[in-house]
Scaffold this active site. Structure first.
Site, PDB file in Angstrom:
ATOM      1  N   HIS A 215      -7.413   1.093  -3.414  1.00 19.26           N
ATOM      2  CA  HIS A 215      -8.568   1.016  -4.310  1.00 19.26           C
ATOM      3  C   HIS A 215      -9.045  -0.431  -4.415  1.00 19.26           C
ATOM      4  O   HIS A 215      -8.243  -1.362  -4.416  1.00 19.26           O
ATOM      5  CB  HIS A 215      -8.202   1.522  -5.708  1.00 19.26           C
TER       6      HIS A 215
ATOM      7  N   ASP B 235      -4.355  -2.879  -1.808  1.00 19.89           N
ATOM      8  CA  ASP B 235      -4.342  -1.563  -2.442  1.00 19.89           C
ATOM      9  C   ASP B 235      -5.442  -0.696  -1.838  1.00 19.89           C
ATOM     10  O   ASP B 235      -6.472  -1.199  -1.377  1.00 19.89           O
ATOM     11  CB  ASP B 235      -4.580  -1.744  -3.943  1.00 19.89           C
TER      12      ASP B 235
ATOM     13  N   HIS C 161      -7.480  -3.562 -11.624  1.00 19.15           N
ATOM     14  CA  HIS C 161      -8.750  -2.990 -12.108  1.00 19.15           C
ATOM     15  C   HIS C 161      -9.175  -3.575 -13.455  1.00 19.15           C
ATOM     16  O   HIS C 161     -10.340  -3.405 -13.844  1.00 19.15           O
ATOM     17  CB  HIS C 161      -8.636  -1.475 -12.257  1.00 19.15           C
TER      18      HIS C 161
ATOM     19  N   ASP D 193      -0.614   2.364  -1.949  1.00 27.57           N
ATOM     20  CA  ASP D 193      -1.213   3.693  -1.956  1.00 27.57           C
ATOM     21  C   ASP D 193      -2.137   3.941  -0.766  1.00 27.57           C
ATOM     22  O   ASP D 193      -2.781   4.991  -0.686  1.00 27.57           O
ATOM     23  CB  ASP D 193      -1.946   3.967  -3.273  1.00 27.57           C
TER      24      ASP D 193
END
Length: 310
Positions: free
Chosen positions: A165, A163, A126, A247
């Site tokens: 995200h 991931d 991120h 995740d």
């Protein structure tokens, strides 16, 4: 395949407030699980230097993060945003996490191994050139991709982000550098709110596959097979990077996808096959998310074992 684990013990020194999901227990869970595997060769990470980090991040940003960490009071934290906290030792942990990815590239380019898994935190995908967010300080994948291009003179590299995200920081690199392909399978809507299918980058070198909550392994695999695999094949990278977040597991509290350990093993095999076909088997994976520690450990071990067996 000959597989390395690049370990960053300083990961344990990046301490966060009680109850924070990105805690040192994540590192311990993955390390314990990987130690049960017999094939990988382990090396300890070195710290990245400023020149390597500043290929992606601005010098002002790097100094701001260093200063925030070093001004933290003992056993206290500094908040970079609502989610991202640092302590005094976080700077050393972040530099060694970036260093792990650089070491992985160097060792693979030297012919010591085919693949590497970087066991390190804090995560990075991120982090943007001038912004920390989502638990991330330094974007190790982006730093390592530029190291491969600038130091090892590769022409093209691919980043595949698994991931749950979207890796907005890594996408920033592909949006400005046509030598980098970025592909992401991620839940949407979900933090950080980026990664729509309409975001395609330079000459189509960004591939975003937003998936609805509840997506299970069969549909996730189908998205990879039908869209990520041909895109990577068309790009013909000379090294493949993987943002290895776990995740998307069905037990993870941070997302709503429903993958299992077998899905992570499967995608590791697929990525290794792509690396063998187009990148002289060169593949570097870096730990990102995963917040249910038992599921995280099992998933990472399944992923790495699949690399070994590829």
């Amino acid at each position: 395949m000959r597989t390395l684990v690049i370990d960053n013990p300083a990961s344990r020194m990046h301490r966060v407030p009680p109850g924070h999901p990105e805690h040192e227990g994540r590192y311990v869970a993955v390390r314990d699980a990987l130690l049960e595997l017999t094939a990988p060769v382990w090396h300890e990470a070195n710290r990245a230097d400023a020149a390597a980090v500043e290929r992606f991040h601005t010098a002002d940003y790097v100094e701001s993060i260093r200063a925030a960490c070093l001004t933290a009071e003992p056993a206290q934290w500094v908040s970079l945003d609502l989610d991202t906290k640092v302590c005094r030792e976080s700077w050393d942990a972040a530099l060694a996490t970036a260093g792990a990815s650089l070491d992985a590239v160097d060792r693979i380019m030297a012919g010591e191994a085919d693949t590497a898994f970087c066991l390190a935190r804090p995560p990075g995908h991120h982090a943007e050139p001038e912004r920390a967010m989502g638990f991330c300080l330094l974007n190790s994948i982006a730093i390592a991709a530029l190291h491969a291009l600038e130091v090892h003179d590769l022409k093209r590299v691919a980043i595949v982000d698994i991931d749950v995200h979207h890796g907005n920081g890594s996408q920033c690199l592909a949006e400005t550098d046509a030598r980098v392909m970025f592909a992401s399978l991620h839940q949407s809507p979900l933090y950080p709110g980026t990664g729509s299918a309409a975001e395609t980058g330079l000459n189509g070198n960004v591939i975003n596959l937003p998936l609805a909550a509840g997506t299970r392994g069969e549909a996730w695999r189908q998205a990879f097979t039908q869209q990520v695999r041909p895109a990577v094949a068309n790009f013909r990278p000379e090294l493949i990077f993987v943002s290895a977040g776990f995740d998307a597991h069905e037990r993870d509290p941070a997302g709503g996808l429903a993958l299992l350990e077998d899905d992570f093993a499967w995608v590791a095999g697929e990525l290794a096959a792509l690396a063998a076909e187009f990148a002289s088997s060169r593949l570097v994976s870096v730990l990102e998310g995963g917040y249910d520690c038992p599921a995280l450990g099992r998933s990472a071990a399944a992923f790495v074992q699949a690399l070994v067996e590829a």
